[in-house]
Design an enzyme around this catalytic site. Structure first.
Site, PDB file in Angstrom:
ATOM      1  N   GLU A  95       0.815  -1.210   0.000  1.00 11.12           N
ATOM      2  CA  GLU A  95       0.000   0.000   0.000  1.00 11.12           C
ATOM      3  C   GLU A  95       0.853   1.265   0.000  1.00 11.12           C
ATOM      4  O   GLU A  95       1.959   1.300   0.533  1.00 11.12           O
ATOM      5  CB  GLU A  95      -0.941  -0.001   1.207  1.00 11.12           C
ATOM      6  CG  GLU A  95      -1.974  -1.123   1.115  1.00 11.12           C
ATOM      7  CD  GLU A  95      -2.955  -1.154   2.279  1.00 11.12           C
ATOM      8  OE1 GLU A  95      -4.095  -1.589   2.064  1.00 11.12           O
ATOM      9  OE2 GLU A  95      -2.592  -0.747   3.408  1.00 11.12           O
ATOM     10  N   CYS A 108       3.407   8.555   1.315  1.00 10.32           N
ATOM     11  CA  CYS A 108       3.948   7.569   2.244  1.00 10.32           C
ATOM     12  C   CYS A 108       4.185   6.268   1.480  1.00 10.32           C
ATOM     13  O   CYS A 108       3.241   5.648   0.996  1.00 10.32           O
ATOM     14  CB  CYS A 108       2.959   7.369   3.393  1.00 10.32           C
ATOM     15  SG  CYS A 108       3.562   6.304   4.704  1.00 10.32           S
ATOM     16  N   CYS A 115       6.146  -6.987   7.267  1.00 10.92           N
ATOM     17  CA  CYS A 115       7.132  -6.390   8.169  1.00 10.92           C
ATOM     18  C   CYS A 115       7.599  -7.455   9.154  1.00 10.92           C
ATOM     19  O   CYS A 115       6.842  -8.364   9.507  1.00 10.92           O
ATOM     20  CB  CYS A 115       6.521  -5.208   8.909  1.00 10.92           C
ATOM     21  SG  CYS A 115       7.732  -4.214   9.837  1.00 10.92           S
ATOM     22  N   CYS A 119       5.669  -4.546  15.888  1.00  9.02           N
ATOM     23  CA  CYS A 119       5.339  -3.490  16.858  1.00  9.02           C
ATOM     24  C   CYS A 119       3.878  -3.650  17.273  1.00  9.02           C
ATOM     25  O   CYS A 119       2.989  -3.759  16.420  1.00  9.02           O
ATOM     26  CB  CYS A 119       5.582  -2.119  16.244  1.00  9.02           C
ATOM     27  SG  CYS A 119       7.315  -1.843  15.778  1.00  9.02           S
ATOM     28  N   CYS A 122       0.938  -1.483  15.885  1.00  6.65           N
ATOM     29  CA  CYS A 122       0.921  -1.271  14.442  1.00  6.65           C
ATOM     30  C   CYS A 122       0.242  -2.430  13.723  1.00  6.65           C
ATOM     31  O   CYS A 122       0.625  -3.586  13.897  1.00  6.65           O
ATOM     32  CB  CYS A 122       2.362  -1.114  13.936  1.00  6.65           C
ATOM     33  SG  CYS A 122       2.482  -0.854  12.153  1.00  6.65           S
ATOM     34  N   GLY A 170       6.823  -1.928   6.209  1.00  6.26           N
ATOM     35  CA  GLY A 170       8.186  -2.429   6.250  1.00  6.26           C
ATOM     36  C   GLY A 170       9.164  -1.516   6.965  1.00  6.26           C
ATOM     37  O   GLY A 170       8.862  -0.372   7.318  1.00  6.26           O
ATOM     38  N   SER A 202      12.190   6.692   7.629  1.00  4.18           N
ATOM     39  CA  SER A 202      11.770   6.406   8.998  1.00  4.18           C
ATOM     40  C   SER A 202      12.222   5.013   9.384  1.00  4.18           C
ATOM     41  O   SER A 202      12.012   4.050   8.650  1.00  4.18           O
ATOM     42  CB  SER A 202      10.245   6.510   9.119  1.00  4.18           C
ATOM     43  OG  SER A 202       9.831   6.168  10.426  1.00  4.18           O
ATOM     44  N   SER A 224      10.997   6.040  14.919  1.00  9.71           N
ATOM     45  CA  SER A 224       9.774   5.592  15.588  1.00  9.71           C
ATOM     46  C   SER A 224      10.137   5.239  17.025  1.00  9.71           C
ATOM     47  O   SER A 224      10.547   4.113  17.313  1.00  9.71           O
ATOM     48  CB  SER A 224       9.192   4.368  14.857  1.00  9.71           C
ATOM     49  OG  SER A 224       8.758   4.724  13.564  1.00  9.71           O
ATOM     50  N   LEU A 225       9.990   6.202  17.919  1.00 15.81           N
ATOM     51  CA  LEU A 225      10.468   6.029  19.298  1.00 15.81           C
ATOM     52  C   LEU A 225       9.402   5.403  20.195  1.00 15.81           C
ATOM     53  O   LEU A 225       9.556   4.302  20.707  1.00 15.81           O
ATOM     54  CB  LEU A 225      10.929   7.374  19.859  1.00 15.81           C
ATOM     55  CG  LEU A 225      11.600   7.328  21.229  1.00 15.81           C
ATOM     56  CD1 LEU A 225      12.859   6.474  21.211  1.00 15.81           C
ATOM     57  CD2 LEU A 225      11.921   8.742  21.712  1.00 15.81           C
ATOM     58  N   CYS A 344      -1.434   6.326  10.078  1.00 16.76           N
ATOM     59  CA  CYS A 344      -0.191   5.719  10.555  1.00 16.76           C
ATOM     60  C   CYS A 344      -0.493   4.438  11.329  1.00 16.76           C
ATOM     61  O   CYS A 344      -1.334   4.420  12.224  1.00 16.76           O
ATOM     62  CB  CYS A 344       0.562   6.685  11.465  1.00 16.76           C
ATOM     63  SG  CYS A 344       1.263   8.091  10.595  1.00 16.76           S
TER      64      CYS A 344
END
Length: 369
Positions: A95, A108, A115, A119, A122, A170, A202, A224-225, A344
């Protein structure tokens, strides 16, 4: 006869391909420049349309090569104008999302099908990694979006896509060579013509690759913290167990090219009761000391089966105030495209794998926009 795709090849690779196809060596440099301009500046998809090239050369190219974009399987348009394309290439789907804003438009782009990072907040992370995308498939996302938006030529004024972010499906640094090759074309002034300052990579924190990304790709960097303590980040971003927060932030402090004029962006998803306390905000300020940084606060975008809730808006504002008082710009990102699962953390190609008959029925039912 199998034809080779030339989308995503570097100039040297394109030169080698043309020589192998029998293009005379004395003419190959000119032919590379001509093809490069037609493909990346004008978005040309068909050799026959390259009007200033000799007919016999065009016929030769048609017999040897293709300029194939990923196939657009579906396009969804959000009530807020966000667009999401489900693309297919090599039998797999991924996507790409376009987010229009006043004065800018951000694309984006995905780097992998699926992936590996898992996470917990996500949706993409719930889809297993299928494979890395090729340079042509990464570049092809930008070109397919420009096709849909009528955004050619790449060097024209008032382009709708002004920024490219490697924030789709990813982990870009786990597909380093292909991402590097693709972004070289994206940021080439004679190709897709995005300034490196308008290209952001990112990462969830692949520490050993961060310096290399700065030196070899030279794009802006986003991290991405999402947590300020290892025990929390270990759960939210399992990669943290391998590269904990202290190591990650040290890599950011030494990132090539970082400065007050070119700050590193830290993405921080706001999860109710998990990472949104004012103590967390104060610890974030301490962690960022010495790093030219800004913080994007991301209200959590829910997805089916997600284990978290979005922080209360009042709490997000208090969190942002702590960061702002410490001198860190901390905009709260308005969720975009939630109604089409384009926000996101919501991308997941499996969620849209429907039978062709269902897709066709939806197209018929969609209102004309």
């Amino acid at each position: 006869m199998t034809t080779q795709s030339i989308l995503g090849l570097s100039p040297d690779e394109l030169k080698s391909a043309l020589l192998a196809a029998g293009v005379p060596e004395k003419a190959v440099a000119m032919r590379v420049r001509q093809l490069w301009n037609w493909i990346y500046v004008h978005g040309c998809r068909d050799f026959a349309a390259m009007s200033n090239l000799a007919k016999d050369f065009r016929a030769q190219m048609e017999g040897e090569f293709v300029i194939d974009r990923p196939e657009v399987v579906t396009e969804q348009i959000s009530s807020d104008g966000t667009r999401k394309w489900l693309l297919r290439s090599g039998g797999q789907e991924f996507e790409t999302v376009f987010i229009p804003e006043p004065g800018r438009g951000t694309l984006c782009v995905s780097s992998q099908v699926g992936c590996t990072l898992n996470c917990r907040f996500c949706h993409t992370g719930t889809q297993k990694l299928v494979r890395n995308l090729t340079p042509g498939e990464i570049v092809g996302q930008v070109m397919a979006a420009r096709d849909a938006l009528g955004d050619w030529p790449s060097t024209g004024e008032n382009r709708r896509i002004t920024n490219v972010v490697m924030m789709g499906m990813g982990e870009p640094l786990y597909n380093f060579d292909n991402v590097k090759a693709a972004l070289a074309i994206v940021s080439d002034g004679d190709a897709l013509a995005f300034s490196k300052r308008r290209v952001t990579l990112s990462t969830s924190g692949v520490v050993p690759m961060i310096a290399r990304a700065g030196n070899e790709i030279g794009s802006s960097l986003a991290i991405s913290l999402h947590a300020v303590r290892d025990e929390v980040r270990d759960v939210l971003v399992p990669l943290n167990k391998k590269y904990p927060i202290a190591e990650l932030l040290e890599a950011c402090r030494t990132y090539p090219g970082a400065s007050n004029a070119r700050r590193i962006t830290f993405e921080y998803v706001m999860l109710k009761g998990v990472n949104d306390s004012l103590a967390d905000a104060r610890q974030l300020v301490k962690l960022l000391s010495g790093i030219p940084a800004k913080v994007n606060l991301l209200p959590f975008n829910p997805w089916p089966g997600s284990p978290y809730e979005c922080s209360e808006w009042e709490q997000i504002e208090k969190f942002a105030e702590v960061l702002n008082r410490a001198g860190y710009a901390s905009p709260v990102r308005t969720p975009r495209g939630r109604d089409i699962m384009a926000a996101c953390g919501q991308l997941k190609s499996e969620s849209l794998k429907k039978r062709a008959s269902e897709r066709e029925a939806e197209k018929v039912a969609e209102p004309v926009k």
